[in-house]
Design a protein around this motif. Structure first.
Motif, PDB file in Angstrom:
ATOM      1  N   ALA A 155      12.533  14.954   8.907  1.00  0.00           N
ATOM      2  CA  ALA A 155      11.116  14.630   8.958  1.00  0.00           C
ATOM      3  C   ALA A 155      10.960  13.239   9.544  1.00  0.00           C
ATOM      4  N   VAL A 156       9.740  12.920   9.924  1.00  0.00           N
ATOM      5  CA  VAL A 156       9.403  11.601  10.459  1.00  0.00           C
ATOM      6  C   VAL A 156       8.317  10.993   9.582  1.00  0.00           C
ATOM      7  N   GLU A 157       8.487   9.702   9.276  1.00  0.00           N
ATOM      8  CA  GLU A 157       7.455   8.955   8.554  1.00  0.00           C
ATOM      9  C   GLU A 157       6.892   7.903   9.503  1.00  0.00           C
ATOM     10  N   LEU A 158       5.617   7.993   9.797  1.00  0.00           N
ATOM     11  CA  LEU A 158       4.963   7.049  10.702  1.00  0.00           C
ATOM     12  C   LEU A 158       4.470   5.853   9.897  1.00  0.00           C
ATOM     13  N   ASN A 159       5.042   4.704  10.189  1.00  0.00           N
ATOM     14  CA  ASN A 159       4.712   3.474   9.462  1.00  0.00           C
ATOM     15  C   ASN A 159       3.446   2.879  10.061  1.00  0.00           C
ATOM     16  N   ALA A 160       2.308   3.292   9.529  1.00  0.00           N
ATOM     17  CA  ALA A 160       1.021   2.829  10.049  1.00  0.00           C
ATOM     18  C   ALA A 160       0.498   1.642   9.262  1.00  0.00           C
ATOM     19  N   SER A 161       1.400   0.862   8.640  1.00  0.00           N
ATOM     20  CA  SER A 161       0.897  -0.101   7.658  1.00  0.00           C
ATOM     21  C   SER A 161       1.764  -1.335   7.467  1.00  0.00           C
TER      22      SER A 161
ATOM     23  N   LYS B 154       8.753  19.284  13.184  1.00  0.00           N
ATOM     24  CA  LYS B 154       9.157  19.022  11.809  1.00  0.00           C
ATOM     25  C   LYS B 154       8.084  18.216  11.099  1.00  0.00           C
ATOM     26  N   PRO B 155       8.146  18.145   9.777  1.00  0.00           N
ATOM     27  CA  PRO B 155       7.080  17.463   9.032  1.00  0.00           C
ATOM     28  C   PRO B 155       6.894  16.009   9.452  1.00  0.00           C
ATOM     29  N   LEU B 156       5.633  15.601   9.438  1.00  0.00           N
ATOM     30  CA  LEU B 156       5.254  14.231   9.760  1.00  0.00           C
ATOM     31  C   LEU B 156       4.465  13.653   8.590  1.00  0.00           C
ATOM     32  N   PHE B 157       4.928  12.518   8.077  1.00  0.00           N
ATOM     33  CA  PHE B 157       4.259  11.806   6.999  1.00  0.00           C
ATOM     34  C   PHE B 157       3.690  10.503   7.551  1.00  0.00           C
ATOM     35  N   VAL B 158       2.587  10.070   7.002  1.00  0.00           N
ATOM     36  CA  VAL B 158       1.973   8.803   7.402  1.00  0.00           C
ATOM     37  C   VAL B 158       2.019   7.852   6.215  1.00  0.00           C
TER      38      VAL B 158
ATOM     39  N   GLY C 207      -3.522  16.502  11.109  1.00  0.00           N
ATOM     40  CA  GLY C 207      -2.462  17.465  10.849  1.00  0.00           C
ATOM     41  C   GLY C 207      -1.226  16.909  10.171  1.00  0.00           C
ATOM     42  N   ALA C 208      -1.314  15.715   9.577  1.00  0.00           N
ATOM     43  CA  ALA C 208      -0.163  15.172   8.859  1.00  0.00           C
ATOM     44  C   ALA C 208       0.271  16.134   7.762  1.00  0.00           C
ATOM     45  N   ASP C 209       1.556  16.194   7.519  1.00  0.00           N
ATOM     46  CA  ASP C 209       2.098  17.072   6.488  1.00  0.00           C
ATOM     47  C   ASP C 209       2.158  16.402   5.125  1.00  0.00           C
ATOM     48  N   GLY C 210       1.930  15.094   5.089  1.00  0.00           N
ATOM     49  CA  GLY C 210       1.942  14.374   3.828  1.00  0.00           C
ATOM     50  C   GLY C 210       1.694  12.902   4.064  1.00  0.00           C
ATOM     51  N   LEU C 211       1.578  12.159   2.974  1.00  0.00           N
ATOM     52  CA  LEU C 211       1.302  10.728   3.021  1.00  0.00           C
ATOM     53  C   LEU C 211       2.313   9.992   2.150  1.00  0.00           C
ATOM     54  N   THR C 212       2.574   8.739   2.475  1.00  0.00           N
ATOM     55  CA  THR C 212       3.364   7.863   1.622  1.00  0.00           C
ATOM     56  C   THR C 212       2.479   6.696   1.205  1.00  0.00           C
ATOM     57  N   CYS C 213       2.360   6.483  -0.097  1.00  0.00           N
ATOM     58  CA  CYS C 213       1.462   5.462  -0.650  1.00  0.00           C
ATOM     59  C   CYS C 213       2.236   4.587  -1.629  1.00  0.00           C
TER      60      CYS C 213
ATOM     61  N   GLY D 238      -6.227  16.948  -2.887  1.00  0.00           N
ATOM     62  CA  GLY D 238      -4.958  17.444  -3.408  1.00  0.00           C
ATOM     63  C   GLY D 238      -4.229  18.372  -2.468  1.00  0.00           C
ATOM     64  N   LEU D 239      -4.597  18.349  -1.187  1.00  0.00           N
ATOM     65  CA  LEU D 239      -4.037  19.302  -0.226  1.00  0.00           C
ATOM     66  C   LEU D 239      -2.784  18.792   0.471  1.00  0.00           C
ATOM     67  N   LEU D 240      -2.518  17.479   0.377  1.00  0.00           N
ATOM     68  CA  LEU D 240      -1.345  16.915   1.026  1.00  0.00           C
ATOM     69  C   LEU D 240      -0.362  16.403  -0.015  1.00  0.00           C
ATOM     70  N   PRO D 241       0.926  16.663   0.152  1.00  0.00           N
ATOM     71  CA  PRO D 241       1.904  16.027  -0.739  1.00  0.00           C
ATOM     72  C   PRO D 241       1.929  14.526  -0.493  1.00  0.00           C
ATOM     73  N   ILE D 242       2.149  13.778  -1.569  1.00  0.00           N
ATOM     74  CA  ILE D 242       2.170  12.317  -1.482  1.00  0.00           C
ATOM     75  C   ILE D 242       3.501  11.809  -2.007  1.00  0.00           C
TER      76      ILE D 242
END
Length: 338
Positions: free
Chosen positions: A162-168, A197-201, A226-232, A272-276
């Motif tokens: 998977a890829v995590e896009l570091n937007a922060s 593959k999954p993309l997380f922001v 269309g992100a597959d999930g978020l990282t917080c 609640g639609l995206l995994p975090i």
């Protein structure tokens, strides 16, 4: 008191932060019994699915610890459910001038202004192509110019899960106006037609009402794109005169209360639609459980690994296993239960 607290941490903390990190990297390069050192048990009740990726447990390693993706195999064998390497840029970066890390031992926190040092995407791709995969691995990509992000994504996606896009990241400036919503929307649009593959922001944290609206808007842009999930969340910007830059991003235990609050807000905003993936101040199984109950599918640790050592992985996993045994439920049923 464990061996790391008694011996390891005093040794590491006697060194300047970056020297200590280099020592940790040298140790990770050795053929040590990392599964034993991490002490993580394999409990079927802790297995989770993250955007379709099967994980043996929900404890991930956050981006930033292995910036050059040199030791993802050893870290995976330590027991992490997944590992995030990077953050990676198209060209090699030396990062910001030193000093660029300050520890806050009394607060189990630290502040960094590293500036994303890494060898560049081509060198990382070569390394990943030669490295075994002990756990699912993600690549953290910087939110550079759109053409650079697309290039990096194309090169690295086949080599990771998977890829995590570091937007922060608070420690770099890409020389553009700070219209982050438009930039993220453009990145999501360009990547959407290419990715397999999954993309997380990865989002920034917030405390004030204005910051909250900005971050929730970014979450909506990611979801609509269309992100597959978020990282917080990423580190929180602070002033620190001991850093060469004068400012940096704080991480560690002092972020934890914010992390739980942010998770609830982001989960509510996205329906609640995206995994975090929860990130920020997670040190214990109770911390991890609080994040899961607030809406996280997984948790990520970094500063906790520095302060608690490799046994943090096994300790969190054992605590989570005890919680699901006591409640007689599957871990997935606890997501958002609070």
């Amino acid at each position: 008191m464990g061996l790391y607290r008694a011996v390891g941490r005093p040794l590491f903390f006697a060194l300047p932060p970056e020297a200590a990190h280099q020592l940790a990297g040298a140790l990770l390069a050795l053929p040590l019994p990392w599964p034993v050192i991490g002490g993580a048990e394999d409990d079927p009740r802790l297995r989770v699915s993250l955007a379709g990726i099967k994980l043996r447990n929900p404890v991930g390693l956050a981006a930033g610890f292995d910036k050059r993706c040199r030791h993802l195999d050893a870290l995976g064998r330590m027991g992490f459910g997944y590992v995030v390497g990077g953050t990676i840029t198209r060209a090699a970066r030396r990062g910001n001038p030193k000093p660029r890390i300050v520890r806050y031992p009394g607060r189990h926190s630290m502040v960094n202004a590293m500036g994303l040092p890494n060898p560049g995407v081509a060198a990382v791709a070569d390394r990943l192509a030669e490295t075994q995969r002990a756990a699912p691995r993600f690549a953290s990509l910087a939110d550079e110019a759109t053409a650079d992000v697309v290039f990096n994504h194309t090169l690295l996606e086949p080599l990771v899960d998977a890829v995590e896009l570091n937007a922060s990241c608070p420690n770099v400036s890409w020389g553009r106006d700070h219209d982050n919503e438009a930039h993220l929307a453009g990145l999501m649009r360009e990547l959407g037609t290419r990715r397999a593959k999954p993309l997380f922001v990865k989002l920034p944290p917030f405390r004030t009402d204005i910051e909250r609206e900005v971050v929730l808007a970014l979450a909506r842009v990611a979801q609509e794109g269309g992100a597959d999930g978020l990282t917080c969340s990423n580190t929180r910007p602070v002033r620190e005169p001991r850093l060469a830059t004068g400012t940096g991003g704080v991480s560690g235990q002092e972020l934890f209360a914010d992390t739980v609050h942010i998770l609830r807000e982001i989960r509510r905003a996205t329906g609640g639609l995206l995994p975090i993936n929860a990130c920020g101040g997670i040190f214990t199984a109770d911390d991890a459980l609080a994040c899961i109950e607030a809406g996280a599918t997984t948790v990520q640790v970094y500063t906790g690994l520095i302060y608690e050592g490799p046994r943090i992985v096994g300790n969190i996993i054992r605590g989570l296993a005890a919680a699901v045994r006591e409640r007689r439920v599957e871990l997935s049923s606890l997501v958002g239960a609070a």
